[in-house]
Design an enzyme around this catalytic site. Structure first.
Site, PDB file in Angstrom:
ATOM      1  N   GLY A  39       0.858  -1.193   0.000  1.00  0.00           N
ATOM      2  CA  GLY A  39       0.000   0.000   0.000  1.00  0.00           C
ATOM      3  C   GLY A  39       0.887   1.232   0.000  1.00  0.00           C
ATOM      4  N   LYS A  91       7.119   4.954  19.583  1.00  0.00           N
ATOM      5  CA  LYS A  91       6.358   5.218  18.359  1.00  0.00           C
ATOM      6  C   LYS A  91       4.868   4.963  18.597  1.00  0.00           C
ATOM      7  CE  LYS A  91       5.175   6.001  14.120  1.00  0.00           C
ATOM      8  NZ  LYS A  91       5.105   5.194  12.944  1.00  0.00           N
ATOM      9  N   ALA A  95       3.258   8.202   4.065  1.00  0.00           N
ATOM     10  CA  ALA A  95       2.908   7.957   2.657  1.00  0.00           C
ATOM     11  C   ALA A  95       1.399   7.940   2.530  1.00  0.00           C
ATOM     12  CB  ALA A  95       3.469   6.609   2.198  1.00  0.00           C
TER      13      ALA A  95
HETATM   14  N1  LIG Z   1       0.583   5.626   5.794  1.00  0.00           N
HETATM   15  C1  LIG Z   1       1.454   6.148   6.641  1.00  0.00           C
HETATM   16  O1  LIG Z   1       1.780   7.335   6.562  1.00  0.00           O
HETATM   17  C2  LIG Z   1       2.084   5.320   7.705  1.00  0.00           C
HETATM   18  C3  LIG Z   1       1.679   4.007   7.942  1.00  0.00           C
HETATM   19  N2  LIG Z   1       2.349   3.246   8.877  1.00  0.00           N
HETATM   20  C4  LIG Z   1       1.958   1.858   9.136  1.00  0.00           C
HETATM   21  O2  LIG Z   1       2.383   1.078   8.023  1.00  0.00           O
HETATM   22  C5  LIG Z   1       1.505  -0.059   7.858  1.00  0.00           C
HETATM   23  C6  LIG Z   1       0.961  -0.040   6.423  1.00  0.00           C
HETATM   24  O3  LIG Z   1       0.177   1.148   6.308  1.00  0.00           O
HETATM   25  P1  LIG Z   1      -0.203   1.828   4.919  1.00  0.00           P
HETATM   26  O4  LIG Z   1       0.903   1.676   3.960  1.00  0.00           O
HETATM   27  O5  LIG Z   1      -0.702   3.174   5.247  1.00  0.00           O
HETATM   28  O6  LIG Z   1      -1.398   0.894   4.451  1.00  0.00           O
HETATM   29  P2  LIG Z   1      -2.353   0.951   3.162  1.00  0.00           P
HETATM   30  O7  LIG Z   1      -3.759   0.995   3.615  1.00  0.00           O
HETATM   31  O8  LIG Z   1      -1.922   2.010   2.204  1.00  0.00           O
HETATM   32  O9  LIG Z   1      -2.055  -0.450   2.531  1.00  0.00           O
HETATM   33  C7  LIG Z   1      -2.212  -1.633   3.273  1.00  0.00           C
HETATM   34  C8  LIG Z   1      -3.037  -2.634   2.493  1.00  0.00           C
HETATM   35  O10 LIG Z   1      -4.396  -2.240   2.485  1.00  0.00           O
HETATM   36  C9  LIG Z   1      -4.993  -2.626   1.226  1.00  0.00           C
HETATM   37  N3  LIG Z   1      -5.508  -1.394   0.610  1.00  0.00           N
HETATM   38  C10 LIG Z   1      -5.099  -0.146   0.868  1.00  0.00           C
HETATM   39  N4  LIG Z   1      -5.855   0.756   0.197  1.00  0.00           N
HETATM   40  C11 LIG Z   1      -6.779   0.036  -0.462  1.00  0.00           C
HETATM   41  C12 LIG Z   1      -7.870   0.374  -1.302  1.00  0.00           C
HETATM   42  N5  LIG Z   1      -8.167   1.660  -1.580  1.00  0.00           N
HETATM   43  N6  LIG Z   1      -8.631  -0.613  -1.795  1.00  0.00           N
HETATM   44  C13 LIG Z   1      -8.364  -1.898  -1.504  1.00  0.00           C
HETATM   45  N7  LIG Z   1      -7.345  -2.281  -0.709  1.00  0.00           N
HETATM   46  C14 LIG Z   1      -6.562  -1.332  -0.205  1.00  0.00           C
HETATM   47  C15 LIG Z   1      -3.939  -3.338   0.473  1.00  0.00           C
HETATM   48  O11 LIG Z   1      -3.969  -4.718   0.837  1.00  0.00           O
HETATM   49  P3  LIG Z   1      -5.151  -5.798   0.522  1.00  0.00           P
HETATM   50  O12 LIG Z   1      -5.815  -5.392  -0.738  1.00  0.00           O
HETATM   51  O13 LIG Z   1      -4.428  -7.085   0.496  1.00  0.00           O
HETATM   52  O14 LIG Z   1      -6.130  -5.723   1.650  1.00  0.00           O
HETATM   53  C16 LIG Z   1      -2.662  -2.769   1.054  1.00  0.00           C
HETATM   54  O15 LIG Z   1      -1.565  -3.639   0.971  1.00  0.00           O
HETATM   55  C17 LIG Z   1       0.423   0.101   8.931  1.00  0.00           C
HETATM   56  O16 LIG Z   1       0.762  -0.629  10.071  1.00  0.00           O
HETATM   57  C18 LIG Z   1       0.454   1.604   9.236  1.00  0.00           C
HETATM   58  O17 LIG Z   1      -0.026   1.917  10.514  1.00  0.00           O
HETATM   59  C19 LIG Z   1       3.434   3.732   9.565  1.00  0.00           C
HETATM   60  C20 LIG Z   1       3.862   5.019   9.356  1.00  0.00           C
HETATM   61  C21 LIG Z   1       3.167   5.931   8.476  1.00  0.00           C
HETATM   62  C1  LIG Z   2       3.005   9.528  10.570  1.00  0.00           C
HETATM   63  C2  LIG Z   2       2.535   8.873  11.815  1.00  0.00           C
HETATM   64  C3  LIG Z   2       3.692   8.935  12.791  1.00  0.00           C
HETATM   65  C4  LIG Z   2       1.391   9.636  12.421  1.00  0.00           C
HETATM   66  O1  LIG Z   2       0.975   9.131  13.620  1.00  0.00           O
HETATM   67  C5  LIG Z   2       2.102   7.468  11.521  1.00  0.00           C
HETATM   68  O2  LIG Z   2       2.743   6.535  11.940  1.00  0.00           O
HETATM   69  C6  LIG Z   2       0.849   7.187  10.784  1.00  0.00           C
HETATM   70  O3  LIG Z   2       0.386   8.004   9.979  1.00  0.00           O
HETATM   71  O4  LIG Z   2       0.305   6.109  11.034  1.00  0.00           O
END
Ligand SMILES: NC(=O)C1=CN([C@@H]2O[C@H](COP(=O)(O)OP(=O)(O)OC[C@H]3O[C@@H](n4cnc5c(N)ncnc54)[C@H](OP(=O)(O)O)[C@@H]3O)[C@@H](O)[C@H]2O)C=CC1
Ligand SMILES: CC(C)(CO)C(=O)C(=O)O
Length: 312
Positions: free
Chosen positions: A9, A187, A131
């Site tokens: 994601g 964190k 992101a």
């Molecule tokens: N985003 C951020 O800024 C930050 C996030 N994190 C952490 O990182 C980890 C990953 O987060 P993040 O990258 O934000 O996760 P996303 O929601 O962007 O992606 C995770 C999964 O969700 C599914 N998904 C996401 N969006 C959609 C959609 N619109 N439609 C269908 N499926 C979707 C996909 O898997 P599938 O289709 O297999 O379900 C994808 O691999 C989490 O633990 C989060 O807390 C940590 C720091 C910052």
């Molecule tokens: C960027 C930050 C630190 C905000 O809490 C994060 O981890 C998130 O968006 O899930």
């Protein structure tokens, strides 16, 4: 290095893109059909600090992993509730030497990974990078960040340091942490304040931080995390934790970011990770006989909001 990003994601795409740009061989694994199709047809598109970039990456569906890829490293970046399913899907790609680095937000993910990976191969960490998804195959990446990571088993420090170096070479600013549990709790305090509050209040981190009540609410939540962590042998430096949280209000760096939980629930109508953050502290509070009224209430509020919005 040969690297699999398991959960591609927003964050997985950031790490995949940056590691690919620095010369590693990277493949993406995810379960979102449209996203995988878009990446395979048009590359992974990113607005990267204002510049439009495209990375020619291959993406695979986690349920149809017909790929021969001898990975040195897997970085798992699913949502917490998807972690077990993803580990189940990729287990056939793991060999004796494959290291697995978990960078998810929340507490206790090692318990899931240990079911699939020998302790010697597990690296645990967290990240302050951010992101956001724009749509299938497209992400928005801005601001700065860092990664802390450590090996779970003694004697594997060399591997953890090598992985930190590969991430740093990719611009991901990673460092080996001497006490990753401390770092994870620290964190978790950021997420335990910013994520639930910004979601319920529908505001970015700077917007919340600029309110008069912000300090009192944040201090109350952090004191609950600190009390629970202490029982587990982690003594949080509360002023240091509060300073890190206040750093998130800076509009010049990540203050304009809507935490990932806001992206999940408010933007995408998806269920949240609250049970792995404030909910985890509330459950531990019950177990250790420590009152956690703020964490309990915030967990309840987020679940109520999920139900009102019919999140899935
Ligand atoms: N985003 C951020 O800024 C930050 C996030 N994190 C952490 O990182 C980890 C990953 O987060 P993040 O990258 O934000 O996760 P996303 O929601 O962007 O992606 C995770 C999964 O969700 C599914 N998904 C996401 N969006 C959609 C959609 N619109 N439609 C269908 N499926 C979707 C996909 O898997 P599938 O289709 O297999 O379900 C994808 O691999 C989490 O633990 C989060 O807390 C940590 C720091 C910052
Ligand atoms: C960027 C930050 C630190 C905000 O809490 C994060 O981890 C998130 O968006 O899930």
């Amino acid at each position: 290095m040969k690297i699999i990003i398991a959960g591609a994601g927003a964050m997985g795409s950031r790490f995949g893109l940056m590691l690919h740009q620095s010369g590693n061989e990277v493949i993406l694994v995810d379960g979102w059909e449209d996203h995988i199709k878009a990446i395979n047809e048009n590359g992974l598109k990113a607005n990267f600090n204002g510049e439009e970039v495209v990375a020619e990456l291959k993406a695979f569906h986690k349920d149809h992993l017909d790929v021969n890829f001898d990975a040195d490293l897997v970085i798992v970046f699913t949502k917490a509730m998807q972690l077990d399913g993803m580990m189940q899907s990729i287990k056939s790609l793991l060999h004796n030497e494959t290291k697995v680095l978990c960078l998810l937000n929340g507490i206790g993910h090692e318990e899931v990974i240990e079911k699939y990976v020998p302790l010697n191969n597990i690296l645990l960490g967290n990240t302050m990078w951010t992101a956001g998804m724009v749509g299938p195959g497209e992400v928005k990446l801005f601001g700065n960040g860092s990664v802390d990571l450590q090996n779970l088993a003694p004697g594997q420090e060399g591997i953890a340091k090598e992985v930190a170096e590969v991430l740093t070479e990719a611009g991901l600013n990673a460092k080996y942490a001497d006490n990753i549990l401390y770092s994870i709790y620290k964190k978790a305090c950021v997420n335990g304040t910013m994520n639930g509050l910004c979601t319920i209040l529908d505001v970015n981190m700077a917007g919340f931080g600029e309110t008069q009540e912000a300090d009192a609410i944040v201090e109350a939540i952090v004191s609950e995390f600190a009390a629970v962590a202490k029982v587990e042998g982690v003594v949080l430096d509360v002023p240091e934790v509060l300073a890190q949280i206040k750093g998130c209000y800076n509009r010049e760096t990540i203050g304009e970011h809507f935490p990932s939980m806001h992206q999940d629930l408010i933007t995408n109508n998806r269920l949240t990770e609250i049970d792995y953050i404030n909910g985890a502290v509330a459950r531990k509070g019950l177990k250790y006989d420590i009152a956690t009224p703020y964490c309990t209430f915030l967990t309840q509020l987020v679940h109520v909001k999920e139900q009102i919005l019919g999140a899935k």
